[in-house]
Write a protein that holds these residues in place. Sequence first.
Motif, PDB file in Angstrom:
ATOM      1  N   SER A 393     -24.430  47.122 -49.252  1.00  0.00           N
ATOM      2  CA  SER A 393     -23.278  46.739 -49.950  1.00  0.00           C
ATOM      3  C   SER A 393     -22.881  47.640 -50.938  1.00  0.00           C
ATOM      4  O   SER A 393     -22.715  48.815 -50.582  1.00  0.00           O
ATOM      5  CB  SER A 393     -23.627  45.164 -50.712  1.00  0.00           C
ATOM      6  N   GLY A 394     -22.880  47.292 -52.458  1.00  0.00           N
ATOM      7  CA  GLY A 394     -22.227  48.155 -53.271  1.00  0.00           C
ATOM      8  C   GLY A 394     -23.078  49.362 -53.668  1.00  0.00           C
ATOM      9  O   GLY A 394     -22.874  50.088 -54.667  1.00  0.00           O
ATOM     10  N   GLY A 395     -24.234  49.474 -53.002  1.00  0.00           N
ATOM     11  CA  GLY A 395     -25.093  50.517 -53.024  1.00  0.00           C
ATOM     12  C   GLY A 395     -24.615  51.819 -52.351  1.00  0.00           C
ATOM     13  O   GLY A 395     -25.159  52.851 -52.427  1.00  0.00           O
ATOM     14  N   GLY A 396     -23.679  51.378 -51.140  1.00  0.00           N
ATOM     15  CA  GLY A 396     -23.039  52.555 -50.506  1.00  0.00           C
ATOM     16  C   GLY A 396     -22.636  53.611 -51.138  1.00  0.00           C
ATOM     17  O   GLY A 396     -22.862  54.851 -50.505  1.00  0.00           O
ATOM     18  N   PRO A 397     -21.660  53.605 -52.096  1.00  0.00           N
ATOM     19  CA  PRO A 397     -21.301  54.777 -52.604  1.00  0.00           C
ATOM     20  C   PRO A 397     -22.230  55.942 -53.211  1.00  0.00           C
ATOM     21  O   PRO A 397     -22.313  57.084 -52.976  1.00  0.00           O
ATOM     22  CB  PRO A 397     -20.735  54.317 -54.057  1.00  0.00           C
ATOM     23  N   ILE A 398     -23.608  55.250 -53.419  1.00  0.00           N
ATOM     24  CA  ILE A 398     -24.578  56.281 -53.641  1.00  0.00           C
ATOM     25  C   ILE A 398     -25.040  57.307 -52.601  1.00  0.00           C
ATOM     26  O   ILE A 398     -25.723  58.383 -52.751  1.00  0.00           O
ATOM     27  CB  ILE A 398     -25.861  55.623 -54.278  1.00  0.00           C
ATOM     28  N   THR A 399     -24.853  56.899 -51.519  1.00  0.00           N
ATOM     29  CA  THR A 399     -25.258  57.555 -50.102  1.00  0.00           C
ATOM     30  C   THR A 399     -24.315  58.693 -50.392  1.00  0.00           C
ATOM     31  O   THR A 399     -25.042  59.784 -49.666  1.00  0.00           O
ATOM     32  CB  THR A 399     -24.699  56.915 -48.690  1.00  0.00           C
ATOM     33  N   ALA A 400     -23.190  59.004 -50.907  1.00  0.00           N
ATOM     34  CA  ALA A 400     -22.535  60.306 -51.094  1.00  0.00           C
ATOM     35  C   ALA A 400     -23.341  61.453 -51.542  1.00  0.00           C
ATOM     36  O   ALA A 400     -23.535  62.583 -51.016  1.00  0.00           O
ATOM     37  CB  ALA A 400     -21.362  60.197 -51.883  1.00  0.00           C
ATOM     38  N   ALA A 415     -26.865  52.031 -43.435  1.00  0.00           N
ATOM     39  CA  ALA A 415     -26.345  51.443 -44.561  1.00  0.00           C
ATOM     40  C   ALA A 415     -26.003  50.193 -43.748  1.00  0.00           C
ATOM     41  O   ALA A 415     -25.678  50.199 -42.432  1.00  0.00           O
ATOM     42  CB  ALA A 415     -25.032  52.323 -44.805  1.00  0.00           C
ATOM     43  N   THR A 416     -26.079  49.075 -44.511  1.00  0.00           N
ATOM     44  CA  THR A 416     -25.853  47.634 -43.931  1.00  0.00           C
ATOM     45  C   THR A 416     -24.965  46.901 -44.678  1.00  0.00           C
ATOM     46  O   THR A 416     -24.921  46.985 -46.176  1.00  0.00           O
ATOM     47  CB  THR A 416     -27.128  46.867 -43.848  1.00  0.00           C
ATOM     48  N   TYR A 417     -23.773  46.565 -44.247  1.00  0.00           N
ATOM     49  CA  TYR A 417     -22.496  45.985 -44.833  1.00  0.00           C
ATOM     50  C   TYR A 417     -22.107  46.654 -46.090  1.00  0.00           C
ATOM     51  O   TYR A 417     -22.025  46.158 -46.986  1.00  0.00           O
ATOM     52  CB  TYR A 417     -22.527  44.549 -45.026  1.00  0.00           C
ATOM     53  N   PRO A 418     -21.949  48.026 -46.105  1.00  0.00           N
ATOM     54  CA  PRO A 418     -22.107  48.768 -47.281  1.00  0.00           C
ATOM     55  C   PRO A 418     -20.540  49.152 -47.617  1.00  0.00           C
ATOM     56  O   PRO A 418     -19.472  49.024 -46.840  1.00  0.00           O
ATOM     57  CB  PRO A 418     -22.493  50.258 -46.644  1.00  0.00           C
TER      58      PRO A 418
END
Length: 515
Positions: A393-400, A415-418
């Motif tokens: 979810s909203g943790g997705g931007p940290i993948t950058a 990533a799941t429903y990111p």
Amino acid sequence: MTVFILVSGVFTGAHVWEDAAARLAAAGAEVHAVALTGLGGPRDAAGAGIDLDTHIGDVLAVIDSVGVAAGREIVLVGHDYGIHPVLGAADRRAERIARIVYLDAGMPQDGVPALAAVLDQSLRARLAERAGAGGAGGLGGVEGADGELPPPARDEWQRWGSTAGVPEAALDRLTALASPQPLATLLQPLRLTGAAAAVPTTGVLCNGNGASIEMVQLRVGVGDPALQALTDPRVTFFELPTGHWPMLSCPAELAEVLLRAAAGEGHRLEPAGAAEPPVHLRPFLLDVPEVPRERAGNVDLYLPDAEGPWPAVVFVHGGPLPAEARPTPRDWPTFMGYARYAAGQGVVGVTLDHRLHDVADYERAAADVAAAVELVRADPRVDADRVALWFFSGGGPITADWLGAPPSWLRCLAATYPILAPLPNWGMVGSRFHPAAAVAEARALPIVLTRAGLEMPEIAATVEEFLAAAKDCGADVEVVDVPHGRHGFETLDPTDESREAVHHAMRSVLAHLTA
């Protein structure tokens, strides 16, 4: 008769309402678009002494000009910054107001200046720093204008909200007629007595700008105290599939929504705890083994029943989540379930709590994640060269951070429903937390992306942006689809389709870890 009083946002004047106002009038309503002092057009420059109280006075003057005959109900509509003078005026004339409409606007509180709602985080920080150094008088020269914030150039409006759906000619006109914003209107705190607290309200959310009813309901469901007032039955919601300027992109649809809002229609939110148990605390969709858990600070390790050292999967929750939320995410069934599943497959499952409590907290949250990863890799029971990171979810931007410079020990990123690009209303233009921009540097890093088919449209758009960028650069992305799954499908949709998607994603991640 319904009397609509329309108040526009930063840099804009009454002209932005022309099409929507005409449609409201054609439906039999009386309409007044307020010309805020200093924001009337390109030659109506902001002068000294114009502050929030000035604009509240502008709205009060229009309210006071409306007759008090029986049956004339005043509906105040505030777009963007315009909600601040709307609330200030409603506080002083609460007995005259039938409804307040927040049009893609924040929720201003007593004592807080409009500066807090400025989307562009870097600009907000600069203005706050200058204000702290010398108040409004110390802000002369900001962006090259004495006491004013210059309006955006044509290609800069996105920094103030998504322009999705705005025709090119309308964007040209918006730019040509924009006026400098008096800085004191953004810096003067809004003062409210609470007199208008009982006035019914409606929120009109714009999906293209990153807002939706479903997203607000999710935040209410996890116990965000700042949003509990939105569950009052006098509060209704609508959403429009457009960007931040619906009066320019879909005036007919906006007019219809405003008429329905005035009639008391709209969606009503469920209070936290109305669903038992809350969605995020419902059981995980798989039967997973009970395995030992060790807690170290903000990190939990679920350990396999085998000889180590083992590979590890670090599960990173989303947000923003209120700091007061209890239990914290590492004790939610979904993350405990994933970690136990991983441990049952012979790898260390890791959960953690990070401090993503606001969209301005991504740097802090990213630092928490990086520290947790180092703690895990330093554990002698973990194979430090075989680690996967799995974001939700909203943790997705940290993948950058990890996509942009993947270390050799990072064997897979899942990533799941990111959320894979900052939402427009987050004010993160140019931020480092933009996975769709960072994926070009991912090189050979395997990426496993679980996509919810019934995802919220504002989030689905970021996933498609990411996948398009990944295709362009040849990134190694495996997509696991859950066609009938929603955001949080592990507890919302415990179907065979959802179970197979979790199995599939886990098999892929473990295959990369052990290859």
